[in-house]
Every structure is written in structure tokens, then in C-alpha cells.
Design a protein around this motif. Structure first.
Motif, mmCIF file in Angstrom:
data_model
loop_
_atom_site.group_PDB
_atom_site.id
_atom_site.type_symbol
_atom_site.label_atom_id
_atom_site.label_comp_id
_atom_site.label_asym_id
_atom_site.label_seq_id
_atom_site.Cartn_x
_atom_site.Cartn_y
_atom_site.Cartn_z
ATOM 1 N N VAL A 282 1.243 -0.917 -0.349
ATOM 2 C CA VAL A 282 -0.370 0.290 0.133
ATOM 3 C C VAL A 282 0.743 1.068 0.181
ATOM 4 O O VAL A 282 0.782 2.235 -0.931
ATOM 5 N N ALA A 283 1.890 1.447 0.303
ATOM 6 C CA ALA A 283 3.255 2.422 0.866
ATOM 7 C C ALA A 283 3.447 2.441 -0.648
ATOM 8 O O ALA A 283 3.939 4.074 -1.345
ATOM 9 N N ILE A 284 3.667 1.512 -1.170
ATOM 10 C CA ILE A 284 4.753 1.823 -2.265
ATOM 11 C C ILE A 284 3.615 2.324 -3.243
ATOM 12 O O ILE A 284 3.813 2.719 -4.429
ATOM 13 N N LYS A 288 3.989 5.927 -5.400
ATOM 14 C CA LYS A 288 4.552 5.209 -7.603
ATOM 15 C C LYS A 288 3.231 6.366 -7.882
ATOM 16 O O LYS A 288 3.646 7.207 -8.410
ATOM 17 N N ALA A 289 1.674 6.358 -7.015
ATOM 18 C CA ALA A 289 0.697 7.296 -7.601
ATOM 19 C C ALA A 289 0.790 8.469 -7.627
ATOM 20 O O ALA A 289 0.535 9.306 -8.429
ATOM 21 N N GLU A 290 1.416 9.267 -5.785
ATOM 22 C CA GLU A 290 1.562 10.969 -5.959
ATOM 23 C C GLU A 290 3.127 10.268 -6.534
ATOM 24 O O GLU A 290 3.211 12.060 -7.318
ATOM 25 N N LYS A 291 4.170 10.737 -6.684
ATOM 26 C CA LYS A 291 5.755 10.427 -7.569
ATOM 27 C C LYS A 291 5.206 10.834 -9.149
ATOM 28 O O LYS A 291 6.345 12.024 -9.783
ATOM 29 N N THR A 292 4.603 9.983 -9.397
ATOM 30 C CA THR A 292 4.872 9.559 -11.193
ATOM 31 C C THR A 292 3.315 9.845 -11.500
ATOM 32 O O THR A 292 4.124 10.747 -13.042
ATOM 33 N N HIS A 293 2.524 10.064 -11.099
ATOM 34 C CA HIS A 293 1.008 10.043 -11.636
ATOM 35 C C HIS A 293 0.013 11.711 -10.739
ATOM 36 O O HIS A 293 -0.792 11.882 -11.462
ATOM 37 N N SER A 294 1.161 12.217 -9.993
ATOM 38 C CA SER A 294 0.163 13.182 -9.257
ATOM 39 C C SER A 294 -1.002 12.704 -8.441
ATOM 40 O O SER A 294 -1.495 13.646 -8.745
ATOM 41 N N LEU A 295 -1.124 11.628 -8.515
ATOM 42 C CA LEU A 295 -1.906 10.916 -7.898
ATOM 43 C C LEU A 295 -2.116 10.397 -6.225
ATOM 44 O O LEU A 295 -1.443 9.528 -5.991
ATOM 45 N N LYS A 296 -3.126 11.099 -6.020
ATOM 46 C CA LYS A 296 -3.338 10.452 -4.598
ATOM 47 C C LYS A 296 -4.059 9.610 -4.493
ATOM 48 O O LYS A 296 -5.408 9.712 -4.175
ATOM 49 N N LEU A 297 -3.681 8.251 -3.750
ATOM 50 C CA LEU A 297 -4.709 6.784 -3.435
ATOM 51 C C LEU A 297 -5.377 6.940 -2.110
ATOM 52 O O LEU A 297 -5.001 6.993 -0.916
ATOM 53 N N ASP A 298 -7.006 7.168 -2.054
ATOM 54 C CA ASP A 298 -7.392 7.273 -0.279
ATOM 55 C C ASP A 298 -6.493 5.235 -0.245
ATOM 56 O O ASP A 298 -6.574 4.197 -0.975
ATOM 57 N N ASP A 299 -6.776 4.853 1.604
ATOM 58 C CA ASP A 299 -6.825 4.641 2.548
ATOM 59 C C ASP A 299 -7.411 2.720 0.760
ATOM 60 O O ASP A 299 -6.779 1.756 0.480
ATOM 61 N N ASP A 300 -8.428 3.143 1.395
ATOM 62 C CA ASP A 300 -9.426 1.417 0.603
ATOM 63 C C ASP A 300 -9.157 1.716 -0.790
ATOM 64 O O ASP A 300 -9.343 0.583 -0.668
ATOM 65 N N ALA A 302 -6.062 1.863 -2.482
ATOM 66 C CA ALA A 302 -4.350 1.404 -2.434
ATOM 67 C C ALA A 302 -4.543 -0.257 -1.713
ATOM 68 O O ALA A 302 -4.330 -0.975 -2.439
ATOM 69 N N PHE A 303 -5.716 -0.376 -1.402
ATOM 70 C CA PHE A 303 -5.621 -1.751 -0.261
ATOM 71 C C PHE A 303 -6.686 -2.495 -0.995
ATOM 72 O O PHE A 303 -6.295 -3.960 -1.084
ATOM 73 N N PHE A 304 -7.290 -1.677 -1.872
ATOM 74 C CA PHE A 304 -7.884 -3.082 -2.754
ATOM 75 C C PHE A 304 -6.968 -3.418 -3.821
ATOM 76 O O PHE A 304 -7.207 -4.805 -4.294
ATOM 77 N N LEU A 305 -5.941 -1.739 -4.137
ATOM 78 C CA LEU A 305 -4.951 -2.899 -5.400
ATOM 79 C C LEU A 305 -4.221 -3.481 -4.953
ATOM 80 O O LEU A 305 -3.818 -4.046 -5.409
ATOM 81 N N ALA A 306 -4.089 -3.416 -3.653
ATOM 82 C CA ALA A 306 -2.862 -4.468 -3.070
ATOM 83 C C ALA A 306 -3.751 -5.729 -3.214
ATOM 84 O O ALA A 306 -2.341 -6.788 -3.197
ATOM 85 N N SER A 307 -4.739 -6.071 -2.480
ATOM 86 C CA SER A 307 -5.347 -7.260 -2.687
ATOM 87 C C SER A 307 -5.518 -7.786 -4.389
ATOM 88 O O SER A 307 -5.917 -8.618 -3.989
ATOM 89 N N ILE A 308 -5.048 -7.135 -5.215
ATOM 90 C CA ILE A 308 -5.436 -7.623 -6.519
ATOM 91 C C ILE A 308 -3.580 -8.290 -6.923
ATOM 92 O O ILE A 308 -3.673 -9.548 -7.436
ATOM 93 N N ILE A 309 -2.835 -7.701 -5.761
ATOM 94 C CA ILE A 309 -1.383 -8.691 -6.956
ATOM 95 C C ILE A 309 -1.295 -9.678 -5.285
ATOM 96 O O ILE A 309 -1.164 -10.117 -4.618
ATOM 97 N N PHE A 340 -14.240 1.131 -10.577
ATOM 98 C CA PHE A 340 -13.568 1.507 -11.345
ATOM 99 C C PHE A 340 -12.599 0.892 -11.932
ATOM 100 O O PHE A 340 -12.016 0.323 -12.491
ATOM 101 N N ALA A 341 -11.969 0.695 -10.316
ATOM 102 C CA ALA A 341 -10.681 -0.342 -10.767
ATOM 103 C C ALA A 341 -10.523 -1.943 -11.290
ATOM 104 O O ALA A 341 -10.184 -2.545 -11.421
ATOM 105 N N ARG A 342 -11.826 -1.906 -10.494
ATOM 106 C CA ARG A 342 -12.295 -3.530 -10.608
ATOM 107 C C ARG A 342 -12.249 -3.882 -11.940
ATOM 108 O O ARG A 342 -11.976 -4.820 -12.780
ATOM 109 N N ASN A 343 -13.261 -3.051 -12.988
ATOM 110 C CA ASN A 343 -14.066 -3.494 -14.303
ATOM 111 C C ASN A 343 -12.219 -3.270 -15.141
ATOM 112 O O ASN A 343 -11.722 -3.546 -16.211
ATOM 113 N N ALA A 344 -11.394 -1.624 -14.883
ATOM 114 C CA ALA A 344 -10.325 -1.112 -15.624
ATOM 115 C C ALA A 344 -9.306 -2.427 -15.565
ATOM 116 O O ALA A 344 -8.475 -2.605 -16.255
ATOM 117 N N LEU A 345 -8.647 -3.025 -14.719
ATOM 118 C CA LEU A 345 -8.089 -4.243 -14.619
ATOM 119 C C LEU A 345 -7.941 -5.644 -14.080
ATOM 120 O O LEU A 345 -7.608 -6.279 -13.290
#
Length: 451
Positions: A282-284, A288-300, A302-309, A340-345
Motif C-alpha cells: 500500500v505504501a509503495i 508511486k501514484a503520487e510521485k509518478t502520476h500526481s495522484l493521491k490514492l485513498d486507503d480503501d 490502495a488496499f483494494f489494489l494491493a489485494s489484486i497482487i 472503476f478499478a475492478r473493471n479497468a484491471l
């Protein structure tokens, strides 16, 4: 360079600012050769996406500038880690000999600008190795020499090598820093032998202040390469120059590596990088979202994306997933949320269930019964562990279609007969116990929903 800068100016006017920042800011001019403009992109996904969606407007922009010079250009996108370093002659690390003195070398390193020690996300799995790298940056060839870093694919070994190079150059601009993959070293050695340039080859590498070699395991079984690197290593070490090596395995596990090299690799410090836990992932992702894409991920999210890995996350996979998610959102003009993330990924979620499906099933079973994965992989026979273990084996056989021996292997090395027994036992109980059947159905449904 002038042509590309003019073309970029044109592109900036033609596409939305968000699109320009996402895609075109990451592209860097390399050179013009034979009327072809070579442009570097960060990774293969960028290359594929830009080729499919933006190549026509890039070509138009470049050739609108070219017309003023009565020239037509092609454009070729190159990925630094693959195309640029491995196939383009101009991107090899070069050594130029000026006219002043025959042995006066000007060194041009090829470090990745985005890989610095400050943006390497520290966590329990890598804090020791990061600290070791910081020590090397502070005192090259004094603290840990050589520094040998090992760990799985995509955990940040290349990042750390580049970070060491940048850190040392920040303190000493004149340092001769060489980052090279073992494959490049081998290819350059072969070329030097073929064209009788071995003396130049030796001078080049033995005159370095800092030698950073990635994926050293590929030297295994290559006798002449090991011979040459042995002498290069000795020269640098005796002259108190820093050597940092990476590998996907510890020295003793690299088959085909000469003992004299193995022992030298162990002279300094051996540090490993492990797979990050969920919180670290989640921290990674957030970094990367903030530094590379100027996007702030909320915790929910970020944890959802982490669960995909999967249980052995690859940092490059995380980067690719983020890029895909943001690209889809920019094209669709939609906000990024969990749905949106569920469908896009979907592709990432499906792919996760291919090679790692047994592990995913284990995870879901353990989640339902509130036990650890290590419990169902253990030899413990208490009912609270043995029953979930048998259920997981049954579901692995039903859903993943893996063989009995393969399933047994991923349950702590159980024999295939143990798996067969478990499957038959669960099948029998399902046929007579409706409540138990519903439990199995619930878990199975949850697994399929995640796929």
C-alpha cells in the motif's frame, strides 16, 4: 533534439494537459539516426499504449517540423531496460578517448534518473538492504565492499543499484560510475574478443570507481566471462573501488559459479530483499501514484489494489497496474474508485489467478476460517487446521485443475496421496451434509468473484 523539442511543443497544444502530463512528459529524446527519431519511454506498457493511441499524432508533429527542413522522419519508441540497453548500439555505456592522453578517459554512465534512494519505499522487507546502500553511498569501498544484494524479480534490486550510483555522483561529480547488466557485460566481452579490443575492454572496467552489476547469476556457466570478471573484481577491490552486485539468489545457490568468484562475492556484506507485506505494498502504491502520476490514492482504493497482487508481488507489476488504471481513467474521463478499478484491471485480476491460483485459494480458505496460510501448509493435524487444509486441497483440484502432486507441493510438500484422500473426503461430506456444502459453495463463490 531541436526537432523533438519542437514536436513536443506541438503535441502539448493538441492533447489535454492531463494526457500530456501522463504520457508525453515521460518520453525522452535519444537521437536521430538514418532519418529515424529514437524516443525513450519508461516501460513496455507505455510503448504499446502510445503506439496504439498516439503514434499518428506524434508522427504528424515530428514531420510538421521535418517539412521545414525538407526531411521525412520515422519515429521509434524504445524501452530503456529492453530495447535501449540490449539492442541499440548507441545506448551501450561508452568510453571515449580524448586527444589529451591515451589513458585519460571520459566516462558516460547510464543511470535511470527516477531511481534514487529517496524514492525507494522502505518497509520491513527491505529496510536492512536500504540502510546498507546508504552506508555505501556515504563511504564507498569503506563500509561494505562488495555489497551483494539478492532477492526475487521486481523487488527493487535495480532501483537500489541506480540509487547508489546517483548518491555517489551527488557527492562526487567526477566519480566514474558504471551500471551494467551481466548480459551487457557478456555481450561486450564477446564483441571485444571478436574485434580484438580486449585491452580497451579491460581498461574500461578496471578504471571504474564504482562498478554496479545487475543479475550476476547470468555469469554462471560462462567460463571466460567469469575469468575476466575475476580479474576485474580483483583490480577494483585492491584499488579500494566499490563493487555492488545483485542476483535473484544467494551466492551458494548460483549453480555454475566458480568457487573463487563465490568466495569474493562473500567478502563484504550479503543483504536480501524479501517480498513486501500488504501494508508495505500500500505504501509503495501511494508513493508511486503520487510521485509518478500526481495522484493521491485513498486507503480503501490502495488496499483494494494491493489485494489484486499475488503473494509474491513484483514492483514492476504494481507500476504497470497503476499506469493502466490511470490511462483508462484519462481516456474515459472518469474518477478512479474501487468499482472503476475492478473493471479497468480485470486483466490483472484474471492473470493473478493463473500461475498463483493455488495460493489464492489457500488465502480465501484461510480468510474464511480466520487462520494463517502457514497453518494449512503445516503438518499440524488439529481439526481447526486439518479441515480447512482438506477443503483448500479440494477447491484447488476443482478450480485450478492442477495435478495432485503440484497441489501437494504447495501445501508444504504433502504427498499426492494425501491430496487425493482430502478431495475424496470433502466430496463425500458434501454429498451428505447440506450445511457443509453451503460453506464450500460460499468459499468457492468468493474465489470466483475475485477472478
Amino acid at each position: 533534439m531541436e526537432i523533438w523539442n519542437s514536436a513536443i511543443g506541438t503535441l502539448k497544444k493538441k492533447v489535454p494537459e492531463s494526457t500530456f502530463d501522463l504520457w508525453f512528459k515521460s518520453m525522452h529524446f535519444v537521437e536521430i539516426k538514418n532519418n529515424c527519431v529514437f524516443v525513450e519511454v519508461p516501460n513496455k506498457f507505455f510503448k504499446d499504449w502510445i503506439s496504439e493511441n498516439y503514434m499518428s499524432i506524434i508522427m504528424d508533429a515530428v514531420n510538421s517540423v521535418g517539412k521545414k527542413k525538407n526531411r521525412n522522419f520515422d519515429v521509434e519508441l524504445v524501452v530503456m531496460e529492453s530495447d535501449l540497453l540490449q539492442t541499440k548500439e548507441h545506448a551501450k555505456i561508452e568510453l571515449k578517448t580524448p586527444s589529451k592522453r591515451e589513458d585519460d578517459y571520459i566516462w558516460r554512465h547510464k543511470l535511470r534518473p527516477e531511481y534514487t534512494i529517496s524514492n525507494f519505499v522502505k518497509g520491513p522487507s527491505n529496510e536492512f538492504v536500504k540502510a546498507a546502500c546508504e552506508k555505501v553511498i556515504e563511504n564507498p569501498a569503506r563500509e561494505y565492499n562488495p555489497l551483494f544484494i539478492y532477492g526475487g524479480v521486481g523487488l527493487g534490486k535495480t532501483h537500489l543499484l541506480n540509487a547508489i550510483g546517483h548518491g555517489i555522483l551527488d557527492k562526487n561529480k567526477g566519480a566514474r560510475v558504471c551500471y551494467i547488466t551481466s548480459e551487457e557485460f557478456v555481450n561486450e566481452l564477446v564483441k571485444s574478443i571478436r574485434y580484438e579490443k580486449m585491452e580497451d575492454f579491460r581498461k574500461k572496467y578496471r578504471s571504474m570507481d564504482i562498478l554496479l552489476v545487475d543479475d550476476i547469476q547470468f555469469f554462471a556457466g560462462k567460463k571466460q566471462t567469469q575469468e575476466e570478471f575475476f580479474h576485474t573484481f580483483n583490480t577494483l577491490y585492491e584499488n579500494q573501488k566499490q563493487i555492488v552486485l545483485t542476483s535473484d539468489k544467494i551466492t551458494k545457490e548460483i549453480a555454475g559459479l566458480e568457487e573463487r568468484l563465490r568466495s569474493r562475492f562473500e567478502w563484504g556484506l550479503i543483504a536480501d530483499i524479501d517480498y513486501p507485506d500488504t501494508e508495505h505494498i500500500v505504501a509503495i502504491l501511494k508513493e508511486k501514484a503520487e510521485k509518478t502520476h500526481s495522484l493521491k490514492l485513498d486507503d480503501d482504493l490502495a488496499f483494494f489494489l494491493a489485494s489484486i497482487i499475488n503473494s509474491k508481488p513484483n514492483i514492476r507489476e504494481l507500476e504497470g497496474m497503476l499506469t493502466r488504471l490511470i490511462a483508462e481513467a484519462s481516456l474515459d474521463g472518469k474518477d478512479i474508485n474501487i468499482e472503476f478499478a475492478r473493471n479497468a484491471l480485470k486483466t490483472f485480476i484474471r492473470n493473478k489467478d493463473n500461475p498463483e491460483s493455488i495460493e489464492n485459494i489457500q488465502k480465501e480458505v484461510c480468510k474464511y476460517f480466520k487462520i494463517k496460510i502457514s497453518d494449512i501448509r503445516s503438518k499440524k493435524r488439529i481439526k481447526s487446521f486439518s479441515e480447512p487444509r482438506q477443503i483448500a486441497m479440494y477447491l484447488c483440484r476443482k478450480i485450478s485443475k492442477d495435478s495432485y502432486p503440484e497441489i501437494g507441493k504447495k501445501f508444504g510438500g504433502k504427498d499426492h496421496s494425501t491430496v487425493i484422500h482430502a478431495v475424496k473426503k470433502i466430496e463425500k461430506r458434501i454429498s451428505i451434509d447440506k450445511e457443509f456444502k453451503n460453506i464450500i459453495f460460499k468459499i468457492e463463490n468468493q474465489i470466483k468473484l475475485r477472478g
